[in-house]
Structure formats: structure tokens, C-alpha cells
Design a protein around this motif. Structure first.
Motif, short mmCIF file in Angstrom:
data_model
loop_
_atom_site.label_atom_id
_atom_site.label_comp_id
_atom_site.label_asym_id
_atom_site.label_seq_id
_atom_site.Cartn_x
_atom_site.Cartn_y
_atom_site.Cartn_z
N ALA A 32 0.66 -1.20 0.04
CA ALA A 32 0.07 -0.05 -0.10
C ALA A 32 0.84 1.22 0.04
N SER A 33 2.15 1.04 0.47
CA SER A 33 2.93 2.40 0.44
C SER A 33 4.13 2.14 0.14
N MET A 34 4.71 0.77 -0.38
CA MET A 34 5.96 0.42 -0.65
C MET A 34 5.93 -0.14 -2.14
N ASP A 35 6.66 0.26 -2.94
CA ASP A 35 6.89 -0.59 -4.27
C ASP A 35 7.04 -1.93 -4.32
N PRO A 36 6.18 -2.90 -4.80
CA PRO A 36 6.33 -4.33 -4.78
C PRO A 36 7.62 -4.90 -4.99
N MET A 40 9.46 -7.42 -2.35
CA MET A 40 10.31 -8.43 -2.56
C MET A 40 11.79 -8.54 -2.23
N ALA A 41 12.42 -7.23 -2.53
CA ALA A 41 13.78 -7.32 -2.22
C ALA A 41 14.16 -7.32 -0.87
N LEU A 42 13.37 -6.43 -0.07
CA LEU A 42 13.46 -6.41 1.30
C LEU A 42 13.24 -7.67 2.23
N ARG A 43 12.35 -8.29 1.92
CA ARG A 43 11.73 -9.70 2.49
C ARG A 43 12.89 -10.59 2.32
N LEU A 44 13.17 -10.81 0.93
CA LEU A 44 14.50 -11.71 0.91
C LEU A 44 15.53 -11.27 1.57
N SER A 45 16.09 -10.26 1.65
CA SER A 45 17.20 -9.71 2.45
C SER A 45 17.06 -9.85 3.84
N VAL A 46 15.95 -9.72 4.39
CA VAL A 46 15.54 -9.84 5.81
C VAL A 46 15.97 -11.31 6.03
N ALA A 47 15.00 -12.36 5.14
CA ALA A 47 15.40 -13.72 5.13
C ALA A 47 16.60 -14.17 5.17
N VAL A 201 17.49 -6.30 -4.55
CA VAL A 201 17.95 -5.17 -4.27
C VAL A 201 18.44 -4.26 -5.54
N ILE A 202 19.01 -5.11 -6.27
CA ILE A 202 19.75 -4.41 -7.63
C ILE A 202 18.59 -4.03 -8.53
N PHE A 203 17.72 -4.96 -8.63
CA PHE A 203 16.48 -4.74 -9.52
C PHE A 203 15.66 -3.61 -8.96
N ALA A 204 15.23 -3.64 -7.64
CA ALA A 204 14.40 -2.55 -7.06
C ALA A 204 15.02 -1.34 -7.22
N PRO A 209 13.58 3.13 -8.17
CA PRO A 209 14.54 3.92 -7.43
C PRO A 209 14.03 4.79 -5.94
N HIS A 210 12.48 5.34 -6.32
CA HIS A 210 11.87 6.00 -5.36
C HIS A 210 10.95 5.29 -4.72
N GLY A 211 10.81 4.22 -4.73
CA GLY A 211 9.68 3.05 -4.19
C GLY A 211 9.59 2.98 -2.89
N LEU A 212 10.69 3.56 -2.00
CA LEU A 212 10.37 3.48 -0.57
C LEU A 212 10.09 4.94 -0.02
N ASP A 213 10.25 5.94 -0.86
CA ASP A 213 9.87 7.11 -0.39
C ASP A 213 8.58 7.44 0.61
#
Length: 297
Positions: A32-36, A40-47, A201-204, A209-213
Motif C-alpha cells: 500500500a505504501s511500498m513498491d512491490p 520483494m527485495a527487502l523480505r528476501l534480504s531480511v530472510a 535489491v539491484i532490481f528494485a 529508485p523512489h519506491g521507498l519514499d
């Protein structure tokens, strides 16, 4: 591989259903507030980070060898980064109910691919009947009217294709996980999530590039939850089960997750359950039982 699932395999399958069933609400909040792509990138990084801690605390040895890490990267790409993104992206254009129907294609992809690529998981008549009966049960659980929402044009069609392709990715991942020349599920899950997270992360960064703003604190908390439960723990369970009971057995979870999600909503949120859920669950369990019959007609 065991020809018949053990009690431990069934317990692990139930645990897998519960971990995957927890992903829907957290994903919905996060996107709802973060680019898909970043979800994907952050959940994999956290994992990957979470599982790395497990590896270090348990003093396991890190896998070595270029060829082995290429396997891990391939599994991280086709089984995590690509389908995680496609599902999150595709559900923006279609209903969650239709998404559930389309995700039911995973077991059907698995039994066909396994027949050709896994010598000990050949397709039998009873196995085919069991998976089809389970799919019918899934349709009843989700509601037959969801099929009427399938669209053949515009972005809705693109979203549907994206999710179907993600199903193919998940199925291929299950088969490759059986063939990888490595037997340490914890180390394998860690390496796969780290590889997928790095690529993600590279793909995102390139794609959004502004998907976390605009991302909220709650969205980040949901991503952390996604990374630990339905990614890290679920990936570990998948590798344990697929080695012990096979890719086809793991795929049953895709029929059971919607039932679990609906039951959880009823218990925690007071949502009503219809007779469809009970009837569908009976058919799903009957399909599983039929597909486990050893003798092919």
C-alpha cells in the motif's frame, strides 16, 4: 527420498501452510505504501540476514564452490525474486480471490514437470485425479464466481499472466530443489535467500529508485515479518520437505493455504465461514489421499 510421507513430513507441511498463510495480510499492507519490487527485495534480504544468524549461532559451515553458489543464485532468482515480484505486481490489477484461483495452478504445474524431470515422481492416474479433485476443492473454497472475473484484455490480463508465470517459477523451483547437489537445508535456505535478496535489491534500485519514499513504519515492520516467517522459515521448511517427501507433496500446501487463511480470519477477525469452505476442504483432503495411493490404475 521416502516413498511415503512420514508423520514429520505432515507436521512440516502443516507448519508450511501456517507460515505461508500469514503472508497475505502483511503483503497487502506493505504494498500500500511500498513498491512491490522493494517488498520483494527487502523480505528476501531480511530472510537472508535472519538465516545467516542461525547459521552462525549453530556453527554450521558455509557452502563452498562456484557451481554450488550458481545453483543457489538460480533458486533465489526463479523461486523467490521473480515470483515474489510478479505476485505483488500482478495483484494490483486483479482481485485477491482470482489470485488465489490462479495460484492453484502450482500443483498442476508440479505434477506435469515432475513426471518428466524427477524419475521417482512419475504421474499416475490416481495422482492426476487427486490433484484435479484438490483443485476443484480449492475452487469451491474460494468461490466458483472468482472464475467469472477472469479478464482477457488490458492490464487485468497482464496481471493474470504475471501470476500464472509466477506459478510456473514456483513449480520449477520445487523441482530444482530436489536436484541440487547439496543436503544442508539451513545453509541452502540461507544462501538462496541471500542470493535472491542481492539480486532483488539491484532490481528494485533500478526499477523503482523512489519506491521507498512513501513507505510507512508499519510497512517496514510488515516486510520484516514477511522476511522471517513466510520467507525464511517457509523456505527452510520447503527444502526439508522436498528432500524427504518430494516436490508433489510440498505442492499440496497451495491448496491448503487459502483454507487456513479463511479459518484464521474467522478465529481472529470474526469473519464468517460458508459451507463452501468445509466442502472444499473435504475435497482437498480427498484429493491428497487419492494422489498418495501408490498403485496406478
Amino acid at each position: 527420498m521416502n516413498s511415503s510421507p512420514t508423520t514429520k513430513d505432515w507436521i512440516a507441511l502443516v507448519a508450511l501452510v501456517m507460515t505461508w498463510g500469514s503472508s497475505f495480510a502483511m503483503t497487502k499492507i506493505a504494498v500500500a505504501s511500498m513498491d512491490p519490487a522493494w517488498v520483494m527485495a527487502l523480505r528476501l534480504s531480511v530472510a537472508g540476514i535472519f538465516l545467516s544468524g542461525v547459521v552462525m549461532l549453530t556453527k554450521r559451515q558455509w557452502p563452498r564452490g562456484r557451481e554450488l553458489w550458481l545453483w543457489f543464485a538460480g533458486l533465489g532468482l526463479i523461486g523467490h525474486a521473480v515470483p515474489f515480484f510478479l505476485v505483488s505486481w500482478g495483484t494490483q490489477f486483479i482481485s485477491s480471490g482470482l489470485s488465489g484461483v490462479l495460484m492453484g495452478a502450482i500443483p498442476l504445474f508440479v505434477i506435469v514437470l515432475a513426471h518428466f524431470f524427477l524419475p521417482d515422481e512419475k504421474l499416475t492416474r490416481m495422482k492426476a485425479v487427486g490433484f484435479v479433485v484438490g483443485f476443484v476443492g480449492l475452487m469451491i473454497v474460494l468461490g466458483p464466481e472468482k472464475l467469472l472475473r477472469f479478464e482477457g484484455q488490458g492490464m487485468a490480463l497482464v496481471g493474470e499472466i504475471a501470476i500464472i508465470f509466477s506459478c510456473f517459477c514456483y513449480a520449477t523451483h520445487s523441482l530444482l530443489a530436489r536436484r541440487i547437489p547439496f543436503h544442508g537445508p539451513v545453509e541452502q535456505a540461507t544462501a538462496v535467500c541471500l542470493s535472491g535478496g542481492a539480486m532483488g535489491v539491484i532490481f528494485a534500485a533500478l526499477y523503482a529508485p523512489h519506491g521507498l519514499d512513501q513507505a510507512t513504519t508499519f510497512a517496514f515492520l510488515c516486510v520484516i515479518g514477511l522476511g522471517i516467517v513466510p520467507t525464511a522459515i517457509a523456505t527452510l521448511l520447503v527444502y526439508v520437505i522436498v528432500r524427504s517427501a518430494g516436490a508433489s507433496f510440498v505442492s499440496y500446501s497451495n491448496y491448503l493455504v487459502p483454507v487456513y487463511a479463511l479459518g484464521l480470519g474467522a478465529m481472529l477477525l470474526g469473519e464468517s465461514l460458508t459451507a463452501n469452505v468445509g466442502i472444499g476442504l473435504v475435497l482437498i483432503l480427498a484429493g491428497i489421499a487419492a494422489s498418495r495411493m501408490r498403485k496406478a490404475a
